[in-house]
Design an enzyme around this catalytic site. Structure first.
Site, PDB file in Angstrom:
ATOM      1  CE  LYS A 243     -13.613   6.840 -19.091  1.00 63.04           C
ATOM      2  NZ  LYS A 243     -12.497   7.933 -18.523  1.00 63.04           N
TER       3      LYS A 243
ATOM      4  CG  ASP B 231      -9.801  15.178 -15.961  1.00 61.34           C
ATOM      5  OD1 ASP B 231      -9.328  14.320 -16.923  1.00 61.34           O
ATOM      6  OD2 ASP B 231     -11.006  14.941 -15.362  1.00 61.34           O
TER       7      ASP B 231
ATOM      8  CE1 TYR C 157     -16.127   9.946 -17.299  1.00 62.95           C
ATOM      9  CE2 TYR C 157     -15.964  10.561 -14.549  1.00 62.95           C
ATOM     10  CZ  TYR C 157     -16.585   9.879 -15.962  1.00 62.95           C
ATOM     11  OH  TYR C 157     -16.408   7.878 -15.280  1.00 62.95           O
TER      12      TYR C 157
ATOM     13  NE  ARG D 152      -2.969  -0.244   3.941  1.00 63.05           N
ATOM     14  CZ  ARG D 152      -2.510   0.784   4.026  1.00 63.05           C
ATOM     15  NH1 ARG D 152      -1.869   1.580   4.740  1.00 63.05           N
ATOM     16  NH2 ARG D 152      -2.242   0.051   5.514  1.00 63.05           N
TER      17      ARG D 152
HETATM   18  C1  LIG Z   1     -13.607   8.146 -17.315  1.00 55.76           C
HETATM   19  C2  LIG Z   1     -12.967   9.967 -16.886  1.00 55.76           C
HETATM   20  C3  LIG Z   1     -12.549   9.810 -15.396  1.00 55.76           C
HETATM   21  C4  LIG Z   1     -13.250   8.944 -14.274  1.00 55.76           C
HETATM   22  O1  LIG Z   1     -12.116   8.060 -14.623  1.00 55.76           O
HETATM   23  P1  LIG Z   1     -12.621   6.885 -13.472  1.00 55.76           P
HETATM   24  O2  LIG Z   1     -11.363   6.038 -14.482  1.00 55.76           O
HETATM   25  O3  LIG Z   1     -13.926   6.203 -14.570  1.00 55.76           O
HETATM   26  O4  LIG Z   1     -12.171   6.583 -11.843  1.00 55.76           O
HETATM   27  C5  LIG Z   1     -12.164  11.521 -14.838  1.00 55.76           C
HETATM   28  N1  LIG Z   1     -12.334  12.330 -15.805  1.00 55.76           N
HETATM   29  C6  LIG Z   1     -12.555  12.494 -16.701  1.00 55.76           C
HETATM   30  C7  LIG Z   1     -12.388  13.194 -17.894  1.00 55.76           C
HETATM   31  C8  LIG Z   1     -13.302  11.350 -17.544  1.00 55.76           C
HETATM   32  O5  LIG Z   1     -13.091  10.577 -19.034  1.00 55.76           O
END
Ligand SMILES: *Cc1c(COP(=O)(O)O)cnc(C)c1O
Length: 404
Positions: free
Chosen positions: A215, A190, A116, A58
């Site tokens: 993604k 992000d 998001y 961890r």
């Molecule tokens: C999918 C996504 C998230 C969240 O990510 P997870 O891996 O599903 O927890 C955050 N920001 C954006 C822009 C996303 O497309």
């Protein structure tokens, strides 16, 4: 006790192989939950932080560290920055860490209003219930941003996402960061939609960058994961690392290992995502059933100039608006044969979504529209398949909408 005297069970249980001279050509997965010490003194010095080393899964793991370091290098490449990074169990957990470490209870986070969906919910349902105030705003309005930061010294972080859902609007990262810097406010970006291949958040002034590695970074749709990167080694090495350890936010070694293979093809994939999305956006723009195409690479996109300034190319996400709303959306979706209906993005295959008839079916129209989700909105994560197959599927479906 001599080895020869061990019993059957002991031989079965003990790890006896010497792996110290094995030089694996590709990254191995360390699944061990703990790491052994040579002797008591070494254990004490690693535990007390005097010596670098692995202790417990961890706190740190060599597979995770190798992949985090690779992404950190890519985010900093050519910019003179070398951020510190931790792989997390999901994009959401990276976002949560970034915000709670940057904004103390009693302080505020200023967030872009169109994020998001999961991030908006996290801010409203979790962050706002933990003694932190969340203020949503339009970060494209730079004067308002400056006024907010000038008049409210409790705002500790600005949170943004660009390009963002569902209209692929873009925020000027450098402009927001330079204003935030004047007021000593941390900028969290992000960078999921753009990836470090197309947009370098730190060079543009962000302090923390997060990704959903689920993604584009992985790209193959077979893991859930995230990463938090920060350019202040002190902050990352103390507050963020401590919180990461104590919350247990780490990614699994297996998922990190899978992610490592995804990253190897990131550059190739992104070029092809961009090629295909550029081509599809132009074809859609020409189609008589389409009112508007949202793709930052199109000159008609309201944020094209911002995108051009901060992105190398325009990524693979686009959306468009059908003239005949809900009916047209339903009809189009019923004619799709090649693209997949899956609520994710950034995969090698093309994913199509008509939120008004699926994910947002139960959301009342006025609330939906406030989120930018109109009846005729279709979102596409353009994949890297043969472009003619993508075009054939989508344009043929639109022709059927028109013929109706
Ligand atoms: C999918 C996504 C998230 C969240 O990510 P997870 O891996 O599903 O927890 C955050 N920001 C954006 C822009 C996303 O497309």
């Amino acid at each position: 006790m001599k080895k020869a005297q061990y019993g059957f069970e002991s031989f079965a249980i003990k790890e006896t192989a010497d792996l110290s001279n094995i030089h694996s050509h590709s990254l191995p997965i360390f699944t061990s939950s703990a790491f052994e010490f040579e002797n008591l003194d070494e254990g004490i010095s690693i535990f007390s932080g005097q010596k670098e080393g692995y202790v417990y899964g961890r706190y740190g793991n060599p597979t995770l560290d190798a992949v985090a370091e690779k992404i950190a290098t890519l985010e900093g490449l050519g910019t003179g920055e070398h951020p510190k990074a931790f792989l997390t169990s999901s994009g959401m957990s990276a976002i949560y860490l970034a915000i709670i470490c940057s904004v103390d209870p009693g302080k505020k986070v200023l967030a872009q209003y169109n994020l998001y969906g999961g991030t908006t919910e996290l801010l409203q349902k979790v962050i706002a219930n933990q003694g932190r105030e969340v203020i949503f705003t339009d970060l494209k309005n730079l004067d308002r941003l400056e006024d907010s930061l000038k008049s409210d010294g409790d705002i500790s972080a600005v949170y943004l996402e660009t390009p963002s859902n569902p209209d692929l609007s873009c925020v000027d990262i450098a402009a927001v960061s330079s204003i935030a810097k004047k007021y000593d406010t941390r900028v969290i970006l992000d960078n999921t939609f753009a990836t470090p291949y197309l947009q370098k958040g730190f060079a543009l002034g962000a302090d923390l960058v997060i990704h959903s590695t689920t993604k584009y970074l992985n790209g193959n749709g077979n893991i859930i994961g995230g990463i938090i990167l920060g350019k202040d080694p002190e902050f990352m090495g103390t507050k963020v690392k401590e919180t990461y350890k104590l919350l247990g936010s780490m990614a699994s070694p297996f998922d990190s290992w899978v992610l490592n293979f995804g990253i190897k093809t990131l550059a190739l994939r992104m070029e092809k995502h961009c090629d295909n999305a550029e081509r599809l956006s132009l074809e859609l723009q020409r189609h008589p059933t389409v009112r508007k195409v949202n793709y930052p690479g199109l000159e008609s996109h309201p944020d094209h100039q911002i995108a051009k300034k901060q992105m190398a190319r325009f990524s693979g996400m686009l959306s468009f608006e059908l003239k005949d709303g809900l009916e047209a959306g339903r009809k189009m979706m019923s004619e799709i044969r090649f693209c997949s209906f899956a609520p994710t993005l950034g995969n090698v295959d093309t994913l199509i979504l008509h939120p008004a008839s699926s994910s947002h079916l139960r959301v009342p129209r006025d609330i939906r529209e406030h989120m930018g989700i109109t009846d005729g909105l279709v979102r596409i994560s353009v994949g890297i398949e043969t472009i003619d197959d993508i075009l054939d599927d989508i344009i043929t479906a639109l022709d059927k909408v028109q013929a109706k």
